[in-house]
Write a protein that holds these residues in place. Structure first.
Motif, PDB file in Angstrom:
ATOM      1  N   LEU A 220       0.184   1.688   8.518  1.00 13.87           N
ATOM      2  CA  LEU A 220       0.373   0.431   7.797  1.00 13.87           C
ATOM      3  C   LEU A 220       1.646  -0.275   8.247  1.00 13.87           C
ATOM      4  CD1 LEU A 220      -0.645   1.530   4.179  1.00 13.87           C
ATOM      5  CD2 LEU A 220      -1.844  -0.152   5.583  1.00 13.87           C
ATOM      6  N   ARG A 221       2.723   0.469   8.377  1.00 17.39           N
ATOM      7  CA  ARG A 221       4.002  -0.134   8.781  1.00 17.39           C
ATOM      8  C   ARG A 221       3.967  -0.613  10.232  1.00 17.39           C
ATOM      9  NH1 ARG A 221       8.940   3.168   8.002  1.00 17.39           N
ATOM     10  NH2 ARG A 221       9.948   1.134   7.785  1.00 17.39           N
ATOM     11  N   LYS A 222       3.232   0.099  11.071  1.00 13.36           N
ATOM     12  CA  LYS A 222       3.116  -0.307  12.469  1.00 13.36           C
ATOM     13  C   LYS A 222       2.233  -1.539  12.611  1.00 13.36           C
ATOM     14  CE  LYS A 222       1.528   1.362  16.992  1.00 13.36           C
ATOM     15  NZ  LYS A 222       0.924   2.508  17.719  1.00 13.36           N
ATOM     16  N   THR A 223       1.145  -1.593  11.848  1.00 15.21           N
ATOM     17  CA  THR A 223       0.191  -2.698  11.955  1.00 15.21           C
ATOM     18  C   THR A 223       0.785  -4.006  11.437  1.00 15.21           C
ATOM     19  OG1 THR A 223      -1.644  -1.140  11.691  1.00 15.21           O
ATOM     20  CG2 THR A 223      -2.131  -3.468  11.345  1.00 15.21           C
ATOM     21  N   ILE A 224       1.473  -3.938  10.300  1.00 17.33           N
ATOM     22  CA  ILE A 224       2.112  -5.130   9.722  1.00 17.33           C
ATOM     23  C   ILE A 224       3.542  -4.748   9.333  1.00 17.33           C
ATOM     24  CG2 ILE A 224       1.973  -6.934   7.958  1.00 17.33           C
ATOM     25  CD1 ILE A 224      -0.979  -6.463   7.805  1.00 17.33           C
ATOM     26  N   PRO A 225       4.484  -4.885  10.257  1.00 17.93           N
ATOM     27  CA  PRO A 225       5.866  -4.443   9.998  1.00 17.93           C
ATOM     28  C   PRO A 225       6.523  -5.127   8.796  1.00 17.93           C
ATOM     29  CG  PRO A 225       5.510  -4.832  12.340  1.00 17.93           C
ATOM     30  CD  PRO A 225       4.308  -5.367  11.642  1.00 17.93           C
ATOM     31  N   ALA A 226       6.103  -6.359   8.486  1.00 18.49           N
ATOM     32  CA  ALA A 226       6.734  -7.091   7.387  1.00 18.49           C
ATOM     33  C   ALA A 226       6.249  -6.647   6.009  1.00 18.49           C
ATOM     34  CB  ALA A 226       6.474  -8.588   7.554  1.00 18.49           C
ATOM     35  N   MET A 227       5.302  -5.725   5.968  1.00 22.13           N
ATOM     36  CA  MET A 227       4.684  -5.338   4.707  1.00 22.13           C
ATOM     37  C   MET A 227       5.438  -4.191   4.041  1.00 22.13           C
ATOM     38  SD  MET A 227       0.701  -4.308   4.109  1.00 22.13           S
ATOM     39  CE  MET A 227       0.723  -3.049   5.399  1.00 22.13           C
ATOM     40  N   ASP A 228       5.624  -4.299   2.729  1.00 24.16           N
ATOM     41  CA  ASP A 228       6.164  -3.193   1.939  1.00 24.16           C
ATOM     42  C   ASP A 228       5.023  -2.257   1.555  1.00 24.16           C
ATOM     43  OD1 ASP A 228       8.839  -4.105   1.900  1.00 24.16           O
ATOM     44  OD2 ASP A 228       8.361  -5.511   0.294  1.00 24.16           O
ATOM     45  N   VAL A 229       5.211  -0.969   1.747  1.00 26.15           N
ATOM     46  CA  VAL A 229       4.171   0.018   1.449  1.00 26.15           C
ATOM     47  C   VAL A 229       4.591   0.816   0.217  1.00 26.15           C
ATOM     48  CG1 VAL A 229       2.840   1.979   2.287  1.00 26.15           C
ATOM     49  CG2 VAL A 229       3.535   0.165   3.886  1.00 26.15           C
ATOM     50  N   TYR A 230       3.831   0.670  -0.859  1.00 28.23           N
ATOM     51  CA  TYR A 230       4.096   1.394  -2.101  1.00 28.23           C
ATOM     52  C   TYR A 230       3.082   2.535  -2.239  1.00 28.23           C
ATOM     53  CZ  TYR A 230       6.976  -2.585  -3.580  1.00 28.23           C
ATOM     54  OH  TYR A 230       7.933  -3.567  -3.667  1.00 28.23           O
ATOM     55  N   VAL A 231       3.566   3.749  -2.264  1.00 29.95           N
ATOM     56  CA  VAL A 231       2.712   4.907  -2.498  1.00 29.95           C
ATOM     57  C   VAL A 231       2.897   5.333  -3.951  1.00 29.95           C
ATOM     58  CG1 VAL A 231       2.338   7.346  -1.975  1.00 29.95           C
ATOM     59  CG2 VAL A 231       2.656   5.701  -0.112  1.00 29.95           C
ATOM     60  N   TYR A 232       1.811   5.322  -4.702  1.00 26.04           N
ATOM     61  CA  TYR A 232       1.850   5.749  -6.096  1.00 26.04           C
ATOM     62  C   TYR A 232       1.306   7.169  -6.195  1.00 26.04           C
ATOM     63  CZ  TYR A 232       3.402   1.421  -8.242  1.00 26.04           C
ATOM     64  OH  TYR A 232       4.169   0.362  -8.645  1.00 26.04           O
ATOM     65  N   ASP A 233       2.222   8.097  -6.393  1.00 25.56           N
ATOM     66  CA  ASP A 233       1.863   9.507  -6.487  1.00 25.56           C
ATOM     67  C   ASP A 233       1.355   9.806  -7.892  1.00 25.56           C
ATOM     68  OD1 ASP A 233       1.665  12.247  -6.029  1.00 25.56           O
ATOM     69  OD2 ASP A 233       3.735  12.595  -6.695  1.00 25.56           O
ATOM     70  N   ASN A 234       0.096  10.211  -7.970  1.00 26.95           N
ATOM     71  CA  ASN A 234      -0.556  10.416  -9.260  1.00 26.95           C
ATOM     72  C   ASN A 234      -0.534  11.898  -9.651  1.00 26.95           C
ATOM     73  OD1 ASN A 234      -3.829   9.664 -10.671  1.00 26.95           O
ATOM     74  ND2 ASN A 234      -1.820   9.529 -11.606  1.00 26.95           N
ATOM     75  N   MET A 235       0.679  12.420  -9.869  1.00 30.99           N
ATOM     76  CA  MET A 235       0.877  13.802 -10.310  1.00 30.99           C
ATOM     77  C   MET A 235       0.400  14.817  -9.266  1.00 30.99           C
ATOM     78  SD  MET A 235       2.304  13.497 -13.308  1.00 30.99           S
ATOM     79  CE  MET A 235       2.061  15.066 -14.142  1.00 30.99           C
ATOM     80  N   SER A 236       0.726  14.588  -8.016  1.00 27.88           N
ATOM     81  CA  SER A 236       0.347  15.534  -6.962  1.00 27.88           C
ATOM     82  C   SER A 236       1.071  16.864  -7.145  1.00 27.88           C
ATOM     83  CB  SER A 236       0.684  14.957  -5.583  1.00 27.88           C
ATOM     84  OG  SER A 236      -0.069  13.802  -5.303  1.00 27.88           O
ATOM     85  N   THR A 237       0.423  17.931  -6.687  1.00 31.19           N
ATOM     86  CA  THR A 237       1.021  19.265  -6.770  1.00 31.19           C
ATOM     87  C   THR A 237       1.466  19.755  -5.397  1.00 31.19           C
ATOM     88  OG1 THR A 237      -1.192  20.259  -6.588  1.00 31.19           O
ATOM     89  CG2 THR A 237      -0.330  19.882  -8.798  1.00 31.19           C
ATOM     90  N   ASP A 238       1.326  18.924  -4.369  1.00 30.79           N
ATOM     91  CA  ASP A 238       1.786  19.292  -3.026  1.00 30.79           C
ATOM     92  C   ASP A 238       2.941  18.367  -2.622  1.00 30.79           C
ATOM     93  OD1 ASP A 238       0.562  16.893  -2.521  1.00 30.79           O
ATOM     94  OD2 ASP A 238      -1.010  17.698  -1.223  1.00 30.79           O
ATOM     95  N   ARG A 239       3.175  18.201  -1.327  1.00 30.89           N
ATOM     96  CA  ARG A 239       4.318  17.414  -0.840  1.00 30.89           C
ATOM     97  C   ARG A 239       3.939  15.956  -0.539  1.00 30.89           C
ATOM     98  NH1 ARG A 239       6.333  18.116   3.625  1.00 30.89           N
ATOM     99  NH2 ARG A 239       8.501  17.539   3.095  1.00 30.89           N
ATOM    100  N   THR A 240       2.938  15.436  -1.187  1.00 30.72           N
ATOM    101  CA  THR A 240       2.499  14.066  -0.928  1.00 30.72           C
ATOM    102  C   THR A 240       3.649  13.067  -1.031  1.00 30.72           C
ATOM    103  OG1 THR A 240       0.212  14.437  -1.640  1.00 30.72           O
ATOM    104  CG2 THR A 240       1.036  12.194  -1.758  1.00 30.72           C
ATOM    105  N   ALA A 241       4.401  13.117  -2.117  1.00 32.01           N
ATOM    106  CA  ALA A 241       5.487  12.157  -2.335  1.00 32.01           C
ATOM    107  C   ALA A 241       6.558  12.280  -1.254  1.00 32.01           C
ATOM    108  CB  ALA A 241       6.088  12.359  -3.717  1.00 32.01           C
ATOM    109  N   ASP A 242       6.944  13.507  -0.904  1.00 31.95           N
ATOM    110  CA  ASP A 242       7.984  13.715   0.106  1.00 31.95           C
ATOM    111  C   ASP A 242       7.539  13.220   1.478  1.00 31.95           C
ATOM    112  OD1 ASP A 242       9.630  14.887  -1.781  1.00 31.95           O
ATOM    113  OD2 ASP A 242       8.892  16.909  -1.360  1.00 31.95           O
ATOM    114  N   VAL A 243       6.293  13.524   1.851  1.00 32.87           N
ATOM    115  CA  VAL A 243       5.779  13.098   3.150  1.00 32.87           C
ATOM    116  C   VAL A 243       5.717  11.580   3.226  1.00 32.87           C
ATOM    117  CG1 VAL A 243       3.761  13.125   4.669  1.00 32.87           C
ATOM    118  CG2 VAL A 243       4.482  15.228   3.528  1.00 32.87           C
ATOM    119  N   ALA A 244       5.272  10.932   2.142  1.00 30.72           N
ATOM    120  CA  ALA A 244       5.192   9.468   2.118  1.00 30.72           C
ATOM    121  C   ALA A 244       6.576   8.844   2.233  1.00 30.72           C
ATOM    122  CB  ALA A 244       4.507   9.006   0.834  1.00 30.72           C
ATOM    123  N   ARG A 245       7.543   9.421   1.537  1.00 30.99           N
ATOM    124  CA  ARG A 245       8.914   8.901   1.587  1.00 30.99           C
ATOM    125  C   ARG A 245       9.499   9.063   2.984  1.00 30.99           C
ATOM    126  NH1 ARG A 245      10.399  11.674  -2.265  1.00 30.99           N
ATOM    127  NH2 ARG A 245       9.943  10.232  -3.970  1.00 30.99           N
TER     128      ARG A 245
END
Length: 309
Positions: free
Chosen positions: A29-54
């Protein structure tokens, strides 16, 4: 962040246990449209989803109420932008199609662009999901009088005025149905755009439960038909009841004119009762149709209170 055209763009990515795919989605997403803000909403994940996205450069937020509908409602309320992108975090949608979807929205100008999935791999669609999607597409198109090719797609682009006028009442995967019907009911300018669709990352599983979520979606469609097409819904119910009443009562009427007697009095009472309920159903439909007109006028004014795309 604003694009070269001066419009801010925000991507909303609902996620639950997508550690294996979310990093690639954010980077694409960031490569395709560099000007875009990417918001990842972590819905109570039990793995490293939030850390990997950050680590991949996303703005990570946490939604503690489980369900995709809850995530979308929270994100639509919190994120401020001119153009919104909604895309799942499982890396099944082709991000390279996003610039074309955004250009379609801008050039319209439109309020909603639906990404219609075109499988690039033969195993991308689970058989039950594909069949159910086709059935729901047909049902919604017939009930609401507007054609849709992929109502369950999780890949969409919206204008600000669509997002800020969308009530977002659903809790789980039926949110796509609610988005589709909202666009139909408000009759916003919209279009469909073909997008690539591929298998999920190896080792990950779909969160969609074919039968459980299928019944929830069907229940939502029926509920939306009752609220958005009350004359059709209650008229249909009243017609069915009147047919039942006639089937029960006509033989008794014929016999009464022949003999002057009512041989099955309880059946006669039942037939009259069912017919009364049928008339009540028709009356409810007429009353709610008038209420619907007022509600749609209010929704339309709310929609028009936001600037055009």
């Amino acid at each position: 962040m604003r694009s070269p055209e001066g419009q801010s763009i925000a991507a909303i990515v609902p996620c639950y246990n997508e550690e294996l795919s979310i990093g690639q989605v954010v980077r694409d997403l960031r490569k395709t449209i560099p000007a875009m803000d990417v918001y990842v909403y972590d819905n109570m994940s039990t793995d490293r989803t939030a850390d990997v996205a950050r680590e991949a450069g996303a703005i990570v937020r946490r939604e503690t109420s489980r369900g995709k509908g809850n995530v979308v409602r929270r994100a639509f309320a919190d994120v401020d932008a001119d153009i919104y992108v909604l895309i799942d975090g499982d890396d099944t949608y082709a991000v390279e199609d996003l610039p074309g979807m955004i250009d379609t929205l801008r050039e319209g100008p439109l309020d909603h662009v639906l990404g219609v999935r075109r499988a690039v791999e033969s195993t991308a669609y689970r058989p039950g999901h594909e069949l159910g999607n086709r059935g729901f597409n047909l049902l919604v198109s017939r009930v609401f009088g507007s054609s849709v090719s992929d109502m369950l797609s999780g890949y969409r682009v919206f204008s600000r005025r669509f997002v800020k006028s969308f009530p977002a009442l659903s809790r789980e995967f039926e949110i796509e149905t609610e988005l589709t019907v909202h666009a139909m009911s408000l009759r916003v300018p919209q279009a469909e755009y073909p997008v690539g669709f591929q298998d999920r990352a190896a080792g990950s599983e779909s969160k969609l439960r074919t039968y459980h979520d299928g019944f929830r979606i069907l229940s939502l469609i029926i509920g939306l038909a009752r609220h958005e097409r009350p004359l059709f819904f209650y008229g249909f119910v009243g017609t069915l009841l009147s047919i039942v009443a006639l089937v029960l009562g006509l033989p008794l009427i014929v016999e009464f004119f022949s003999t002057g007697l009512v041989p099955r009095f309880p059946t006669a009472v039942l037939a009259v009762g069912v017919m009364v309920v049928a008339f009540l159903s028709w009356t409810i439909g007429l009353i709610l149709d008038g209420v619907l007109k007022s509600r749609r006028e209010f929704s339309r004014l709310n929609y028009l209170s936001h600037s055009a795309p």
